[in-house]
Scaffold this motif. Structure first.
Motif, mmCIF file in Angstrom:
data_model
loop_
_atom_site.group_PDB
_atom_site.id
_atom_site.type_symbol
_atom_site.label_atom_id
_atom_site.label_comp_id
_atom_site.label_asym_id
_atom_site.label_seq_id
_atom_site.Cartn_x
_atom_site.Cartn_y
_atom_site.Cartn_z
ATOM 1 N N PHE A 20 0.846 -1.182 0.000
ATOM 2 C CA PHE A 20 0.000 0.000 0.000
ATOM 3 C C PHE A 20 0.885 1.236 0.000
ATOM 4 N N THR A 21 0.265 2.396 -0.064
ATOM 5 C CA THR A 21 1.022 3.645 -0.143
ATOM 6 C C THR A 21 1.423 4.093 1.255
ATOM 7 N N VAL A 22 2.695 4.060 1.541
ATOM 8 C CA VAL A 22 3.197 4.341 2.890
ATOM 9 C C VAL A 22 3.369 5.841 3.090
ATOM 10 N N VAL A 23 2.744 6.375 4.158
ATOM 11 C CA VAL A 23 2.943 7.777 4.511
ATOM 12 C C VAL A 23 3.834 7.935 5.745
ATOM 13 N N MET A 24 4.098 6.843 6.462
ATOM 14 C CA MET A 24 5.055 6.859 7.561
ATOM 15 C C MET A 24 5.368 5.424 7.942
ATOM 16 N N ALA A 25 6.614 5.180 8.350
ATOM 17 C CA ALA A 25 7.031 3.834 8.737
ATOM 18 C C ALA A 25 8.113 3.925 9.793
ATOM 19 N N ASP A 26 8.288 2.834 10.536
ATOM 20 C CA ASP A 26 9.345 2.749 11.534
ATOM 21 C C ASP A 26 9.829 1.306 11.595
ATOM 22 N N PHE A 27 11.111 1.122 11.946
ATOM 23 C CA PHE A 27 11.747 -0.188 11.957
ATOM 24 C C PHE A 27 12.239 -0.501 13.366
ATOM 25 N N THR A 61 2.156 2.615 7.670
ATOM 26 C CA THR A 61 0.758 3.022 7.598
ATOM 27 C C THR A 61 0.505 3.808 6.325
ATOM 28 N N ASP A 62 -0.700 3.643 5.794
ATOM 29 C CA ASP A 62 -1.167 4.487 4.702
ATOM 30 C C ASP A 62 -2.105 5.569 5.223
ATOM 31 N N GLY A 63 -2.158 5.724 6.541
ATOM 32 C CA GLY A 63 -3.032 6.689 7.186
ATOM 33 C C GLY A 63 -4.266 6.052 7.784
ATOM 34 N N ALA A 64 -4.727 4.944 7.202
ATOM 35 C CA ALA A 64 -5.934 4.279 7.679
ATOM 36 C C ALA A 64 -5.651 2.897 8.256
ATOM 37 N N ARG A 65 -4.557 2.265 7.787
ATOM 38 C CA ARG A 65 -4.190 0.930 8.264
ATOM 39 C C ARG A 65 -2.764 0.939 8.775
ATOM 40 N N ILE A 66 -2.477 -0.011 9.650
ATOM 41 C CA ILE A 66 -1.108 -0.246 10.098
ATOM 42 C C ILE A 66 -0.760 -1.684 9.754
ATOM 43 N N LEU A 96 -3.823 -3.965 10.929
ATOM 44 C CA LEU A 96 -4.821 -3.404 11.832
ATOM 45 C C LEU A 96 -5.508 -2.226 11.167
ATOM 46 N N GLU A 97 -6.841 -2.296 11.091
ATOM 47 C CA GLU A 97 -7.637 -1.149 10.638
ATOM 48 C C GLU A 97 -7.855 -0.233 11.835
ATOM 49 N N VAL A 98 -7.368 1.006 11.743
ATOM 50 C CA VAL A 98 -7.439 1.920 12.884
ATOM 51 C C VAL A 98 -8.597 2.891 12.673
ATOM 52 N N ALA A 99 -9.808 2.400 12.892
ATOM 53 C CA ALA A 99 -10.999 3.220 12.648
ATOM 54 C C ALA A 99 -11.050 4.434 13.557
ATOM 55 N N GLY A 100 -10.529 4.321 14.782
ATOM 56 C CA GLY A 100 -10.560 5.453 15.707
ATOM 57 C C GLY A 100 -9.513 6.502 15.438
ATOM 58 N N THR A 146 8.071 6.616 -1.603
ATOM 59 C CA THR A 146 6.645 6.569 -1.941
ATOM 60 C C THR A 146 6.343 7.506 -3.096
ATOM 61 N N GLU A 147 5.680 6.967 -4.093
ATOM 62 C CA GLU A 147 5.150 7.792 -5.167
ATOM 63 C C GLU A 147 3.728 8.167 -4.783
ATOM 64 N N PRO A 148 3.496 9.402 -4.330
ATOM 65 C CA PRO A 148 2.165 9.750 -3.822
ATOM 66 C C PRO A 148 1.135 9.797 -4.924
ATOM 67 N N GLY A 149 -0.090 9.472 -4.535
ATOM 68 C CA GLY A 149 -1.209 9.589 -5.461
ATOM 69 C C GLY A 149 -1.922 10.896 -5.225
ATOM 70 N N SER A 150 -3.170 10.813 -4.805
ATOM 71 C CA SER A 150 -3.963 12.033 -4.609
ATOM 72 C C SER A 150 -3.945 12.422 -3.140
ATOM 73 N N VAL A 151 -5.102 12.532 -2.517
ATOM 74 C CA VAL A 151 -5.199 13.039 -1.155
ATOM 75 C C VAL A 151 -4.454 12.127 -0.189
ATOM 76 N N PHE A 152 -3.529 12.708 0.580
ATOM 77 C CA PHE A 152 -2.797 12.015 1.638
ATOM 78 C C PHE A 152 -2.103 10.752 1.129
#
Length: 578
Positions: free
Chosen positions: A264-271, A283-288, A303-307, A557-563
């Motif tokens: 998926f499109t990664v907007v932040m990661a840690d090792f 994370t792509d902002g919505a999932r981890i 993990l889907e982080v709905a909250g 990451t090659e960004p797409g559209s929003v976020f």
């Protein structure tokens, strides 16, 4: 059209060329062996193929889509020697899954259909660029060992090669092998590195090695290499005259190896290194996703982080040996909201959620384990507030106390690290904020960079007074933390930092609008910091960074559209080799 001889004839060609250089040549011949497969079905703008890591496939691999041709038979014996096949297109692997892979078409995909035969590294136009001036004999051995590639002649290839390795340019090639004094890289026509190897020895012809069977798949994994001790793996903008016998800092532009696609499109990661495993949280902002990194990427849990609708920060935390937590910070409606998860039994279990803080973890004692977790309040004027608390956990209860150490006023828990760069026995605090990099000793600033530091996709717009009729809109960014590591093997850590050339937002809070990005290096020497860079410039934002097993790993990451939605990401590797 291209002629594909039988596997027996290809193996004989390898034998009759004489000796084959061991080491690097053997590795590249194994990795570029033709592997047959089939197109399974089209999926959106890509195709699924029936090959995976177990067949030696890795991200970036190139496949010819075969158009069957006339059979070739011996005029006397009538024995089938091969077929005169054509190519109806090229595919490049973007994701390697368990049992299959995703591949995107290069050019028009209209002729490719379900059931088409494919062959990896077969019938591709190949070029060899020699930046050493001593690689013609090596080229000859490589060409003889890989007869399924259509090689451009050595002389014309050198006449057409650019001053620095990059895209194929006017050379009509699908594959480019680049030899420099530092390494050997295999690249696609766009200049992206598919595989990377240590530079071969060109001084002598070694003994023969057995040829690899043409159809034998080989599982490819990034090699672990020794740290550079004779030459730094980065270049400095302001070289310092070295003391006798010390490291010389020379210009180098080595490439990167593609390890895999996170899916998926990664907007932040840690090792993090946990026991003997290297783990990546992304994370792509919505999932981890939690993935294990070995020879490829293997998803452990998701993990889907709905909250937490817009996750912008991830930080692994190891308060004690054997304990592992993941802190996630997110933008929720009009404020920050964070969560702390315990990672055990390959699962993320919530410890506490909807916390009004931003989190960051730090290794203050330099043992490689980030034992310190800090929480920072949000200030609507400045975003990064001045209230910092140190976190401890008892069961599912968090305790917040004042830190027992001094922090600078510009400190941010995101985009910061702590390390002893100056060798005084005390960790400095390093902060990337608003396009600048700051280094503090306690609360005293000892270094400030020029602009062009950071450049993360984890950014957003917020209103200073969201309930007011008229209010000011500010922007915030959570940057990738720098990494301190001994890159050149001299026993002293350098600082590795994500840097970029970014314009104004293309739309408020949606993307970084990065024109180019790179890995900056800071070396403390002769009581000053000298800035340099490692590797080549890229056009995509970088969203995660670590140094493990004598390798630099990061995410482009090659960004797409929003976020960042709609784009794609790659985990890249830079071996710290001579």
């Amino acid at each position: 059209m291209f002629t594909r001889l039988s596997t027996i004839m290809a193996a004989l060609l390898v034998l009759v060329t004489g000796t084959v250089q061991a080491g690097t040549l053997e590795d590249i011949v194994q990795d570029l062996q033709p592997v047959p497969g089939y197109v399974v079905l089209p999926v959106k703008d890509e195709f699924l193929i029936d090959l995976a890591a177990s067949h030696g496939i890795t991200g970036g691999d190139l496949f010819s889509v075969v158009a069957p041709g006339e059979p070739i038979t011996h005029p006397v014996t009538g024995k089938l020697l091969g077929t005169l096949d054509g190519s109806k297109g090229l595919l490049q692997v973007t994701q390697v899954k368990s049992g299959f892979s995703h591949a995107r078409p290069l050019g028009q995909p209209g002729a490719i259909v379900r059931g088409d035969a494919i062959r990896r590294y077969d019938g591709l136009r190949a070029t060899f660029w020699d930046y050493t001036g001593q690689g013609e004999e090596f080229y000859g051995r490589l060409k003889a060992a890989l007869p399924d590639l259509l090689w451009q002649a050595y002389g014309p290839a050198q006449a057409e090669k650019p001053a620095q390795p990059g895209a194929a340019g006017k050379t009509a090639s699908d594959l480019v092998v680049v030899l420099t004094a530092r390494n050997l890289t295999v690249r696609d026509a766009a200049g992206s590195v598919i595989r990377s190897y240590p530079a071969p020895s060109l001084a002598a012809v070694p003994s023969a090695v057995a040829p690899v069977p043409v159809a034998a798949p080989v599982v490819a994994a990034p090699a672990l290499v020794a740290p550079a001790t004779a030459t730094a793996p980065y270049r400095l903008e302001q070289p310092v005259a070295p003391a006798p016998g010390s490291v010389r800092y020379e210009a180098a532009f080595p490439g990167f190896q593609v390890l895999g696609n996170p899916g998926f499109t990664v907007v932040m990661a840690d090792f993090v290194r946990e026991n003997s495993e290297l783990l990546m949280a992304a994370t792509d902002g919505a999932r981890i996703k939690i993935q294990r990194i070995d020879g490829s990427l293997n998803t452990i849990t998701e993990l889907e982080v709905a909250g937490l609708p817009q996750v912008v920060g991830l930080h692994w935390w190891q308060p004690q040996a054997g304990q592992l937590y993941l802190a996630a910070s997110a933008w929720k409606n009009t404020q920050m909201a964070s969560a702390l998860y315990r990672f055990e039994n390959n699962r993320l279990t919530p410890v506490s959620e909807n916390l009004p803080h931003l989190f960051g973890s730090f290794d203050r004692d330099g043992d490689g384990r980030r034992e310190t977790l800090l929480a920072q309040n949000m200030d609507r004027e400045l975003f990064w507030g001045t209230v910092i608390r140190q976190v401890s956990v008892q069961g599912n209860r968090l305790n917040l106390t004042s830190p027992a150490f001094e922090l600078p006023r510009r400190f941010t828990v995101g985009g910061s690290t702590m390390a002893d760069l100056t060798g005084n026995g005390k960790p400095e605090t390093i902060v990337v904020r608003d396009g600048l990099l700051y280094i503090f000793s306690g609360s005293k600033q000892i270094y400030r960079s020029a602009k062009m530091m950071g450049g993360s996709l984890a950014r957003f717009a917020y209103q200073v007074q969201p309930d007011a009729r008229e209010t000011t809109t500010n922007f915030a960014a959570v940057e990738v933390p720098p990494v301190a590591a001994d890159l050149d093997g001299d026993g002293r850590p350098e600082l590795l930092v994500v840097a970029s050339d970014s314009g104004m937002f293309s739309a408020p809070g949606l993307s970084a609008n990065v024109r180019k990005s790179w890995l900056a290096v800071l070396k403390y020497r002769d009581n000053t910091f000298v800035k340099g860079s490692l590797g080549e410039e890229m056009s995509n934002p970088l969203q995660g960074l670590t140094v493990q097993d004598q390798r630099v790993l990061f995410i482009a990451t090659e960004p797409g559209s929003v976020f960042g939605k709609g784009g794609e990401s790659q985990v890249l590797v830079f071996p710290l080799a001579n």
